[in-house]
Design a protein around this motif. Structure first.
Motif, short mmCIF file in Angstrom:
data_model
loop_
_atom_site.label_atom_id
_atom_site.label_comp_id
_atom_site.label_asym_id
_atom_site.label_seq_id
_atom_site.Cartn_x
_atom_site.Cartn_y
_atom_site.Cartn_z
N SER A 1 -7.62 -8.12 -39.61
CA SER A 1 -8.51 -7.99 -38.46
C SER A 1 -8.43 -6.65 -37.75
O SER A 1 -9.30 -6.33 -36.97
CB SER A 1 -8.21 -9.09 -37.44
OG SER A 1 -6.94 -8.85 -36.83
N GLY A 2 -7.39 -5.88 -37.98
CA GLY A 2 -7.19 -4.68 -37.18
C GLY A 2 -6.36 -4.97 -35.95
O GLY A 2 -5.94 -4.07 -35.24
N TRP A 3 -6.13 -6.23 -35.67
CA TRP A 3 -5.34 -6.67 -34.52
C TRP A 3 -3.93 -7.10 -34.93
O TRP A 3 -3.18 -7.62 -34.12
CB TRP A 3 -6.05 -7.81 -33.79
CG TRP A 3 -7.20 -7.32 -33.00
CD1 TRP A 3 -8.48 -7.13 -33.42
CD2 TRP A 3 -7.18 -6.91 -31.63
NE1 TRP A 3 -9.26 -6.64 -32.42
CE2 TRP A 3 -8.48 -6.49 -31.29
CE3 TRP A 3 -6.19 -6.86 -30.65
CZ2 TRP A 3 -8.82 -6.03 -30.04
CZ3 TRP A 3 -6.53 -6.41 -29.39
CH2 TRP A 3 -7.83 -5.99 -29.09
N TRP B 1 -8.19 -12.66 -39.95
CA TRP B 1 -9.19 -13.31 -39.09
C TRP B 1 -8.91 -14.81 -39.04
O TRP B 1 -8.55 -15.41 -40.04
CB TRP B 1 -10.59 -13.05 -39.62
CG TRP B 1 -10.96 -11.62 -39.60
CD1 TRP B 1 -11.00 -10.76 -40.66
CD2 TRP B 1 -11.30 -10.86 -38.45
NE1 TRP B 1 -11.35 -9.52 -40.24
CE2 TRP B 1 -11.55 -9.53 -38.87
CE3 TRP B 1 -11.43 -11.14 -37.10
CZ2 TRP B 1 -11.91 -8.51 -38.03
CZ3 TRP B 1 -11.80 -10.12 -36.23
CH2 TRP B 1 -12.03 -8.83 -36.69
N LEU C 1 -7.12 -10.44 -29.90
CA LEU C 1 -8.24 -9.99 -29.08
C LEU C 1 -8.49 -10.99 -27.96
O LEU C 1 -8.68 -10.61 -26.80
CB LEU C 1 -9.51 -9.81 -29.91
CG LEU C 1 -10.82 -9.65 -29.14
CD1 LEU C 1 -10.79 -8.44 -28.21
CD2 LEU C 1 -11.99 -9.58 -30.08
N ASP D 1 -22.38 -4.35 -29.67
CA ASP D 1 -22.52 -3.62 -30.93
C ASP D 1 -23.89 -2.96 -31.08
O ASP D 1 -24.05 -2.04 -31.88
CB ASP D 1 -22.24 -4.53 -32.12
CG ASP D 1 -23.18 -5.71 -32.21
OD1 ASP D 1 -23.26 -6.49 -31.24
OD2 ASP D 1 -23.84 -5.87 -33.24
N PRO E 1 -19.01 -1.27 -30.73
CA PRO E 1 -18.12 -1.41 -31.88
C PRO E 1 -18.90 -1.62 -33.18
O PRO E 1 -20.04 -2.05 -33.17
CB PRO E 1 -17.29 -2.64 -31.56
CG PRO E 1 -17.74 -3.18 -30.27
CD PRO E 1 -18.89 -2.37 -29.79
N ASP E 2 -18.21 -1.35 -34.28
CA ASP E 2 -18.75 -1.65 -35.60
C ASP E 2 -18.88 -3.17 -35.70
O ASP E 2 -17.87 -3.88 -35.57
CB ASP E 2 -17.80 -1.12 -36.67
CG ASP E 2 -18.27 -1.39 -38.07
OD1 ASP E 2 -19.00 -2.38 -38.31
OD2 ASP E 2 -17.89 -0.62 -38.96
N ARG F 1 -16.41 -5.34 -37.82
CA ARG F 1 -15.00 -5.49 -37.47
C ARG F 1 -14.80 -5.92 -36.02
O ARG F 1 -13.73 -6.31 -35.62
CB ARG F 1 -14.22 -4.20 -37.74
CG ARG F 1 -14.61 -3.05 -36.87
CD ARG F 1 -13.63 -1.89 -36.99
NE ARG F 1 -14.12 -0.71 -36.32
CZ ARG F 1 -14.16 -0.54 -35.01
NH1 ARG F 1 -13.73 -1.46 -34.20
NH2 ARG F 1 -14.63 0.57 -34.49
N SER G 1 -12.08 -3.04 -31.51
CA SER G 1 -10.74 -2.71 -32.00
C SER G 1 -9.74 -2.71 -30.84
O SER G 1 -10.12 -2.64 -29.68
CB SER G 1 -10.74 -1.33 -32.66
OG SER G 1 -10.89 -0.32 -31.67
N PRO G 2 -8.44 -2.76 -31.16
CA PRO G 2 -7.43 -2.67 -30.10
C PRO G 2 -7.57 -1.39 -29.28
O PRO G 2 -7.45 -1.43 -28.05
CB PRO G 2 -6.11 -2.70 -30.87
CG PRO G 2 -6.43 -3.42 -32.14
CD PRO G 2 -7.84 -3.03 -32.48
N GLU H 1 -10.28 0.41 -28.74
CA GLU H 1 -11.48 0.32 -27.89
C GLU H 1 -11.23 -0.59 -26.70
O GLU H 1 -11.62 -0.26 -25.56
CB GLU H 1 -12.67 -0.19 -28.71
CG GLU H 1 -13.18 0.82 -29.72
CD GLU H 1 -14.16 0.23 -30.71
OE1 GLU H 1 -15.07 0.97 -31.14
OE2 GLU H 1 -14.03 -0.97 -31.08
#
Length: 168
Positions: A22-24, A28, A44, A121, A145-146, A149, A152-153, A155
């Motif tokens: 997830s980037g987090w 997910w 998030l 977005d 944001p994209d 995804r 993001s953290p 952002e």
């Protein structure tokens, strides 16, 4: 201090077709919000719950989900946004102009926050919204944001910092 965070759901909290990490920090997580399947990052949700608990910060739904965000999404993902107000299209979904821009402008005029953060977005593609944001200057932070995804953290950290820092 009165600061307002306006937030979208699809492409921000719940990305479109997310895959892998997830980037987090985790993968997910999937849930069902009413009849809709959603993917989200629990970290998030925790971070948004922290922002919402910040004194002087008002969180507002600005999403096509409208009343469905607090009613179905929040319980499904554990977001403490059931009591957040939501803005509506009120028939502004057709014709010239983006309904979300009209809704946020009306709410900002009515509530008079000293600072505004807006996460959607679609913002990168809305020239009129970008022009309005430039008029507000340092009183507003807009993030787009994209949508694959979500936010993001880094952002979200920008949003959190913006909502608590002095403006002048």
């Amino acid at each position: 201090m009165t600061r307002t965070l306006y937030i979208d759901v699809d492409g921000v909290i719940c990305p479109f077709g997310p895959e892998g990490a997830s980037g987090w920090g985790t993968g997910w997580k999937n849930s069902t919000a009413g009849l809709l399947p959603v993917a989200y990052a629990p970290e998030l949700v925790d971070a948004l719950n922290g922002i919402a608990a910040t004194p002087g910060v008002r969180c507002v739904w600005l999403t096509s989900w409208e009343e469905l965000a607090p009613q179905y999404l929040c319980p499904a993902i554990g977001l403490d946004g059931v009591r957040w107000p939501y803005l509506t299209a009120d028939g502004a979904g057709t014709g010239a102009g983006w309904w979300k821009l009209a809704a946020i402008q009306d709410d900002v005029e009515e509530t008079g926050p000293e600072a505004v953060a807006w996460i959607d977005d679609q913002l990168a593609f809305e020239a009129e919204a970008q022009s309005w944001a430039r008029l507000l200057g340092r009183r507003i932070l807009v993030l787009s944001p994209d949508p694959r995804r979500g936010i993001s953290p880094a952002e979200l950290q920008r949003v959190q910092s913006f909502l608590v820092r002095p403006l002048f």
